[in-house]
Structures are given as C-alpha cells and as structure tokens.
Design an enzyme around this catalytic site. Structure first.
Site, PDB file in Angstrom:
ATOM      1  N   HIS A 215    -164.108  58.543  52.172  1.00  0.00           N
ATOM      2  CA  HIS A 215    -163.981  59.557  51.122  1.00  0.00           C
ATOM      3  C   HIS A 215    -163.751  60.955  51.720  1.00  0.00           C
ATOM      4  CE1 HIS A 215    -164.905  61.275  47.080  1.00  0.00           C
ATOM      5  NE2 HIS A 215    -165.295  62.312  47.812  1.00  0.00           N
ATOM      6  N   GLU A 216    -164.617  61.338  52.639  1.00  0.00           N
ATOM      7  CA  GLU A 216    -164.518  62.689  53.195  1.00  0.00           C
ATOM      8  C   GLU A 216    -163.262  62.848  54.057  1.00  0.00           C
ATOM      9  OE1 GLU A 216    -166.307  64.879  51.879  1.00  0.00           O
ATOM     10  OE2 GLU A 216    -167.772  63.524  50.953  1.00  0.00           O
ATOM     11  N   GLU A 245    -160.136  65.850  44.720  1.00  0.00           N
ATOM     12  CA  GLU A 245    -160.888  64.617  44.553  1.00  0.00           C
ATOM     13  C   GLU A 245    -159.939  63.417  44.471  1.00  0.00           C
ATOM     14  OE1 GLU A 245    -163.937  64.734  45.106  1.00  0.00           O
ATOM     15  OE2 GLU A 245    -164.700  62.795  44.460  1.00  0.00           O
TER      16      GLU A 245
HETATM   17 ZN    ZN Z   1    -165.168  64.292  47.018  1.00  0.00          ZN
END
Ligand code: ZN
Length: 460
Positions: A215-216, A245
């Site tokens: 995710h990061e 996001e």
């Molecule tokens: Zn995020």
C-alpha cells in the site's frame, strides 16, 4: 505546533506572494504547464488567506491536545473525556468551513481541501449507488466459508527484509527511499529523492507486513514518478487525496490481491516460514480476499471497506447538519455500522474511537478520499487489463514494469497538473463511476457478470 503552523500560514499568505501571483495572472490564460502551476498556486494561497492566522493557531493547538487525549482514551474506551474536545472540534471545523466559504454545504469547504471539485451534493448520490451495489455482494460473499493461511510465525527482522525485497521488486527505488517499522504505516516525501515508507509487522501473520508495504509503496511510486520538470511548482505533488489513495489501493488490491500476484507470492512466503511451505496460491488468494463483516476500517476487506467509509461520511454530514449531537455519536456510530456493515462493535475502541482523523484534525474532508480512491483504482484496473492482455502472466512472473509504466504515464508523471476530475478522464477515458468497482469485485469473486460486464483486475 500552533506557533509553527501560524508562522507557516503567514508565509503562505504573505502580501508579497499575493502580489507576485497577481503579476503572473496573464500566464493563467495559457493552456501550458505554467498556467496550471500559477492557477494551483493562486488557489492555494487564496484559500489559505481566507483563514485568519489566529484560527489556524487555535485549531492546531486544539487538534494537538485532542490527539494526545485520544491516544490515552482509545484503549480505555473512554468517550466521556473525548466528548467536550470533540464538541470543540466540531465547532472549530464549522468555523474553518465558514472561513473557506462554500455555496451549498459547509462540508464542501473541507472536502475541497483534500478532494478538489467534490461536493456533498455529488458524493451523496455516488455513495448511495455504491452502498446499494455493495450490499448484495456482502450478503453473498460473507456467507462463504472462510479460507485461512496455515498458522505460522516469522521473526520481525526476516519480515522486514522480505518487505524491502518486495518493495524493490515492485519498482521502489531504495536509493531514493527507505522501508522502516512503525505502528501506523505511512509514506512521507522529505525531498524529491527521499520518499520513505513505513510498514507494520505481526509475527504470526505475514499478510500484515505484505499489504502495509505494498500500500505505502503505491503512494511512494506516485511521489517518485512525478515529472521532475514540475519540481519547485505547486504541481509537484499528488492531484488529490482520492487520486493518491487510488495509487496505493491499485497496488495493494488490484495487483496485490489478484490471483496472479498470489502465484508470484506463494513461493516467497514458503521461503519465509516452513509452515507456509508448498503454499497453494489459490489458498493464499482466497485467504487475502475473504469477505467479512468486521469492526475496523483499516482491516476491512475490499468489499466491505467502502461501507466503513460511508458510515463516517454519513456521520460527518449528520454532525454538521445537527441531526446527531456529539454526545450521541457512539450510539449513532453503532447504528450506522449495524445498518451498513451488519455488525455492532462491542467496544468504543472498535467503534467511534478507532480512527485518528476526527481526533487529530477537523471533522470533515478526510474520509471520502478513501472511497474515491477505491473507485478510481478499479476503473484504472479495467483499462489496464484491456490494454495488456498478458498482464496476469506478467504479474505472476514478477514483472511489474508494465503496471508501473501504465500508472506512470496515466497518473504519476502529471503530478497536480490536472484537476482530479480531468485526470480521471485523461487516465481512464470516462468520469469516475461505481460500475467498474462492482464488475471488478464480481469477477474476482467468481460471481456472474452484471449486465454489460467487462472483467477487471489481473485475475484472468
Ligand atoms: Zn493510503
């Protein structure tokens, strides 16, 4: 914090800066990148200038105090301590909204800060459609038998080494960043050549470090991929919260929770722990895509995740509209969870106190971006899958160049050159909509195609 933010605010809105921007005004008529840069800079300065420095300092001091109190109150399920602080947060959030100004709904002013161009009036129907589409999916998928990974245990250091190797393979340049441990993973850009990520480890569950890292890294690839020609301008950043996001969720879910990625991953996990030896990729795929009615947003699966976001969005509206008072928030939270997700949290730490957002910043503007990001990630996935018929094979064999080139070209390199709305159309050919996410989820979980369905995601 109060003093620093007041000083920063004074610089951001200095009369000299306003004067220089006024001189640059003619550039804004141009279609070129300088026009975009001046427009974004002026928008930023003008919005900031509407908020008095004293209010900036007052809110910052209050948020810092509230955050410290929350960190202690959360594990004790103590809402009584938080209630007066949160009442003040709501009041300050309304004052901020008034200062920014709005045409329709005061929340619009705060949403505009993170997701330019989005409004309560446009998000409400979009989110209603999303909720209606997800409800039957949850109904069907949560009833399926749960598949779980074999019990295992891997030391922290080995997991961290695994995270770094994985980040590298995904194209994260560790010469321009680092992977370190924290409680709450995040990405931070300290300079264009220093974009760091943190991750989180659970010794008895390697999927924690796996998905925190992926995710990061998705966020970091965005920051690292912005065209260097934009450096030093207001365009050298992500386009919005939602677009940012979308990049992390794309890597985490569309790529990272695909069948193809499970094939890539299974031998790596086998090498990590003897208990995971001979891991069947299908078991891995199913275990990381298990749909469950749960309490915590950040742990939620792809199907229920957006419902957790909608709980918060609905409550923010209710707090602003005065239909829910802060003192009734814990009950209102539980009712929303029951209605949308189908569970009632047994503890406040698993309910209203779980997220930092309202306890470290204003109420409003922080949650919608998560749902917007999920929608955009699926929409991008649908386009990528059509353009690269061999995508699944590439992913399964650990080749992520195609994915990176696609995201780099469609999203990353532009930075904030386009508004989020323009960028979505530029990147996918159509405005943001609910249908691609629903098609993607149905295809992933082997449900019959909805009408006009195209399969999405790297699950071919
Ligand atoms: Zn995020």
């Amino acid at each position: 914090m109060a003093r620093l933010s007041e000083l920063a605010h004074a610089r951001r809105t200095s009369p000299r800066l306003v004067e220089l921007l006024a001189q640059c005004r003619p550039l804004e008529d141009g279609e070129d990148v300088r026009g975009s840069a001046v427009r974004r800079m002026r928008r930023r300065v003008e919005r900031a200038a509407r908020v008095p420095g004293s209010l900036v300092a007052e809110t910052k001091a209050h948020f810092a105090r509230t955050y410290a109190a929350w960190a202690e109150a959360r594990p004790k399920d103590d809402f009584a301590t938080m209630r007066p602080l949160l009442e003040r947060t709501l009041e300050l959030s309304k004052r901020l909204a008034d200062a920014y100004g709005f045409e329709d709904h005061p929340l619009d002013a705060l949403i505009e800060e993170s997701d330019e161009g989005m409004r309560v009036a446009t998000l409400t129907p979009l989110f209603s459609e999303l909720a209606a589409a997800l409800a039957p999916l949850v109904e069907e998928l949560a009833a399926r038998e749960a598949v779980e990974l074999p019990k295992h245990r891997v030391p922290v250091e080995r997991q961290l080494a695994f995270a770094r190797e994985l980040a590298n393979e995904l194209g994260y340049d560790t010469q321009r960043g680092r992977v370190d441990l924290t409680h709450h993973p995040f990405m931070i850009r300290l300079s264009p050549d220093d974009v760091r990520v943190t991750t989180r480890v659970r010794e008895d569950d390697v999927t924690e470090v796996l998905y925190s890292t992926v995710h990061e890294v998705g966020h970091a690839l965005y920051e690292l991929g912005i065209d260097r020609g934009l450096e030093g301008t207001a365009l050298f950043e992500g386009a919005s919260s939602g677009v940012h996001e979308s990049q992390s969720r794309f890597l985490e879910n569309v790529v990272g929770r695909s069948r193809a990625f499970a094939r890539f991953l299974a031998p790596k996990l086998a090498a990590l722990a003897p208990e995971l030896d001979d891991l069947d990729p299908e078991v891995l795929f199913r275990s990381v895509n298990r749909v469950e009615r749960s309490f915590i947003r950040t742990d939620a699966d792809e199907v229920t995740y957006n419902l957790h976001v909608l709980v918060r969005f609905a409550l923010e509206r209710a707090l602003f509209d005065g239909t829910v008072a802060v003192r009734d928030l814990p009950d209102a939270w539980d009712e929303q969870m029951q209605a949308r997700v189908g569970v009632r949290p047994p503890r406040l730490a698993q309910g209203v106190l779980q997220d930092v957002h309202w306890f470290g910043g204003p109420i409003g503007g922080a949650f919608q971006g998560y749902a917007l990001g999920n929608l955009l990630a699926a929409q991008l996935g649908e386009v990528l899958t059509m353009e690269r018929p061999l995508l699944a094979e590439e992913i399964a064999s650990g080749q992520f160049d195609g994915v990176r080139a696609f995201l780099g070209e469609r999203v990353h390199r532009h930075g904030a050159r386009y508004t989020p709305r323009e960028l979505v159309v530029h990147a996918t050919g159509t405005p943001l909509s609910v249908a691609p996410l629903v098609r993607y989820l149905r295809a992933k979980h082997g449900l019959a195609d909805a009408p006009h369905g195209r399969a999405a995601g790297a699950d071919a």
